[in-house]
Write a protein that holds these residues in place. Sequence first.
Motif, PDB file in Angstrom:
ATOM      1  N   LEU A  46       0.829  -1.203   0.000  1.00  0.00           N
ATOM      2  CA  LEU A  46       0.000   0.000   0.000  1.00  0.00           C
ATOM      3  C   LEU A  46       0.864   1.255   0.000  1.00  0.00           C
ATOM      4  O   LEU A  46       0.543   2.244  -0.672  1.00  0.00           O
ATOM      5  CB  LEU A  46      -0.924   0.006   1.223  1.00  0.00           C
ATOM      6  CG  LEU A  46      -2.027  -1.049   1.255  1.00  0.00           C
ATOM      7  CD1 LEU A  46      -2.772  -0.987   2.577  1.00  0.00           C
ATOM      8  CD2 LEU A  46      -2.995  -0.857   0.092  1.00  0.00           C
ATOM      9  N   VAL A  47       1.949   1.225   0.757  1.00  0.00           N
ATOM     10  CA  VAL A  47       2.847   2.380   0.830  1.00  0.00           C
ATOM     11  C   VAL A  47       3.421   2.689  -0.549  1.00  0.00           C
ATOM     12  O   VAL A  47       3.481   3.851  -0.970  1.00  0.00           O
ATOM     13  CB  VAL A  47       3.980   2.113   1.840  1.00  0.00           C
ATOM     14  CG1 VAL A  47       5.082   3.156   1.707  1.00  0.00           C
ATOM     15  CG2 VAL A  47       3.436   2.123   3.266  1.00  0.00           C
ATOM     16  N   ILE A 159       6.289   7.616  10.343  1.00  0.00           N
ATOM     17  CA  ILE A 159       6.497   7.891   8.918  1.00  0.00           C
ATOM     18  C   ILE A 159       7.623   7.026   8.355  1.00  0.00           C
ATOM     19  O   ILE A 159       7.452   6.336   7.343  1.00  0.00           O
ATOM     20  CB  ILE A 159       6.813   9.384   8.706  1.00  0.00           C
ATOM     21  CG1 ILE A 159       5.581  10.239   9.041  1.00  0.00           C
ATOM     22  CG2 ILE A 159       7.255   9.636   7.267  1.00  0.00           C
ATOM     23  CD1 ILE A 159       5.854  11.726   9.060  1.00  0.00           C
ATOM     24  N   VAL A 160       8.771   7.056   9.016  1.00  0.00           N
ATOM     25  CA  VAL A 160       9.927   6.358   8.437  1.00  0.00           C
ATOM     26  C   VAL A 160       9.766   4.840   8.507  1.00  0.00           C
ATOM     27  O   VAL A 160      10.274   4.118   7.642  1.00  0.00           O
ATOM     28  CB  VAL A 160      11.238   6.793   9.124  1.00  0.00           C
ATOM     29  CG1 VAL A 160      11.480   8.268   8.915  1.00  0.00           C
ATOM     30  CG2 VAL A 160      11.237   6.454  10.608  1.00  0.00           C
ATOM     31  N   GLY A 166      10.584   0.818   1.343  1.00  0.00           N
ATOM     32  CA  GLY A 166      11.656   1.015   0.380  1.00  0.00           C
ATOM     33  C   GLY A 166      12.801   0.047   0.584  1.00  0.00           C
ATOM     34  O   GLY A 166      13.483  -0.346  -0.374  1.00  0.00           O
ATOM     35  N   TRP A 167      13.027  -0.368   1.842  1.00  0.00           N
ATOM     36  CA  TRP A 167      14.093  -1.342   2.105  1.00  0.00           C
ATOM     37  C   TRP A 167      13.757  -2.689   1.475  1.00  0.00           C
ATOM     38  O   TRP A 167      14.661  -3.426   1.067  1.00  0.00           O
ATOM     39  CB  TRP A 167      14.315  -1.502   3.600  1.00  0.00           C
ATOM     40  CG  TRP A 167      14.776  -0.279   4.334  1.00  0.00           C
ATOM     41  CD1 TRP A 167      14.396   0.108   5.591  1.00  0.00           C
ATOM     42  CD2 TRP A 167      15.720   0.708   3.899  1.00  0.00           C
ATOM     43  NE1 TRP A 167      15.032   1.271   5.945  1.00  0.00           N
ATOM     44  CE2 TRP A 167      15.850   1.659   4.933  1.00  0.00           C
ATOM     45  CE3 TRP A 167      16.463   0.880   2.732  1.00  0.00           C
ATOM     46  CZ2 TRP A 167      16.692   2.765   4.819  1.00  0.00           C
ATOM     47  CZ3 TRP A 167      17.298   1.985   2.615  1.00  0.00           C
ATOM     48  CH2 TRP A 167      17.402   2.905   3.659  1.00  0.00           C
ATOM     49  N   LEU A 168      12.465  -3.021   1.428  1.00  0.00           N
ATOM     50  CA  LEU A 168      12.078  -4.274   0.763  1.00  0.00           C
ATOM     51  C   LEU A 168      12.406  -4.227  -0.725  1.00  0.00           C
ATOM     52  O   LEU A 168      12.845  -5.226  -1.306  1.00  0.00           O
ATOM     53  CB  LEU A 168      10.588  -4.540   0.964  1.00  0.00           C
ATOM     54  CG  LEU A 168      10.151  -4.965   2.365  1.00  0.00           C
ATOM     55  CD1 LEU A 168       8.634  -5.076   2.423  1.00  0.00           C
ATOM     56  CD2 LEU A 168      10.794  -6.283   2.753  1.00  0.00           C
ATOM     57  N   GLY A 218      14.755   1.819  -4.287  1.00  0.00           N
ATOM     58  CA  GLY A 218      14.259   1.541  -2.943  1.00  0.00           C
ATOM     59  C   GLY A 218      14.749   2.563  -1.937  1.00  0.00           C
ATOM     60  O   GLY A 218      13.981   3.061  -1.105  1.00  0.00           O
ATOM     61  N   PHE A 219      16.030   2.899  -2.019  1.00  0.00           N
ATOM     62  CA  PHE A 219      16.583   3.913  -1.114  1.00  0.00           C
ATOM     63  C   PHE A 219      15.957   5.280  -1.379  1.00  0.00           C
ATOM     64  O   PHE A 219      15.583   6.001  -0.444  1.00  0.00           O
ATOM     65  CB  PHE A 219      18.099   3.986  -1.281  1.00  0.00           C
ATOM     66  CG  PHE A 219      18.731   5.119  -0.529  1.00  0.00           C
ATOM     67  CD1 PHE A 219      18.884   5.057   0.852  1.00  0.00           C
ATOM     68  CD2 PHE A 219      19.157   6.257  -1.194  1.00  0.00           C
ATOM     69  CE1 PHE A 219      19.451   6.114   1.551  1.00  0.00           C
ATOM     70  CE2 PHE A 219      19.726   7.314  -0.504  1.00  0.00           C
ATOM     71  CZ  PHE A 219      19.877   7.240   0.883  1.00  0.00           C
ATOM     72  N   LEU A 220      15.828   5.635  -2.659  1.00  0.00           N
ATOM     73  CA  LEU A 220      15.241   6.928  -3.001  1.00  0.00           C
ATOM     74  C   LEU A 220      13.779   7.002  -2.565  1.00  0.00           C
ATOM     75  O   LEU A 220      13.307   8.061  -2.123  1.00  0.00           O
ATOM     76  CB  LEU A 220      15.356   7.180  -4.503  1.00  0.00           C
ATOM     77  CG  LEU A 220      16.776   7.386  -5.040  1.00  0.00           C
ATOM     78  CD1 LEU A 220      16.751   7.585  -6.550  1.00  0.00           C
ATOM     79  CD2 LEU A 220      17.440   8.577  -4.360  1.00  0.00           C
ATOM     80  N   PHE A 221      13.054   5.867  -2.687  1.00  0.00           N
ATOM     81  CA  PHE A 221      11.667   5.874  -2.254  1.00  0.00           C
ATOM     82  C   PHE A 221      11.581   6.090  -0.742  1.00  0.00           C
ATOM     83  O   PHE A 221      10.688   6.799  -0.260  1.00  0.00           O
ATOM     84  CB  PHE A 221      10.974   4.566  -2.617  1.00  0.00           C
ATOM     85  CG  PHE A 221       9.547   4.504  -2.145  1.00  0.00           C
ATOM     86  CD1 PHE A 221       8.537   5.096  -2.883  1.00  0.00           C
ATOM     87  CD2 PHE A 221       9.217   3.888  -0.943  1.00  0.00           C
ATOM     88  CE1 PHE A 221       7.220   5.067  -2.443  1.00  0.00           C
ATOM     89  CE2 PHE A 221       7.908   3.853  -0.494  1.00  0.00           C
ATOM     90  CZ  PHE A 221       6.906   4.448  -1.243  1.00  0.00           C
TER      91      PHE A 221
END
Length: 246
Positions: A46-47, A159-160, A166-168, A218-221
């Motif tokens: 969902l995120v 939030i984080v 993003g790590w996934l 992923g990192f940028l997201f």
Amino acid sequence: MIEGLASDSVCPECGSPIAPSLPDRRTGTPTQNRPGVGSGLVTAWLVVRRPLETLDVMKVAPPRIRGLVLLAALPLGQLMGVGLLLAFEVHRSLPSGGSTVWTPGSVVGSLALGVVLGLLLTPVAAAGLAVLTWIEARGLVVFGARSGFRMHPTLAQAIVRHGAAGWLVTGLGAALVLPLAWSFEVEVGPLLGRPPFGDPPAWIMALAALGILLSVLGFLFFEFFAWLGLRRCRFANSRRPCTDTR
């Protein structure tokens, strides 16, 4: 919301309607309502698909993300393990390296040792992701204070930790790079039918390129979602007392 104001009025700080920021409007994400790896995966989806809607329903309460961080760290740990094996092999092959570094004696042994090393290094990778997540949360609090936003540490953590989806994506990218890492020779014989340290097949190179791209995305997201959360949730309210997770 400033206490004493009617819920159907407008906030004098930002000029936005008060009602959407009330705790009752935040029903929570699946992982907040039913903690677990399964609900965490649903929330991560969902995120990624609907970040704004996720932020709008997110409670001001950080969910548990240990399981998701471990899932993301597993392929990263495996890459680290393979990297160690390759480093051993390079050292062994150097004229000054001699035979002091033990390496496995078969392809099966190489795979087994690489997997074991990867499992041992997975907690290290997970700890690194957890530290990066914590640093990002502290950054939101500091940047929010400097920008005049109301950013409580608990809200920043919420939030984080949702942005850890993003790590996934980063972990998925690392998993796609693994075939390239294993295509190089580790000890006595090549894997995937290639000569020692030879050029991997084109499909492996393409898969690795996609994996590197996903890792970066992923990192940028993660960073983008944190910034989006700072802008979207800066006036979000929690049910008192608001627990500080520092």
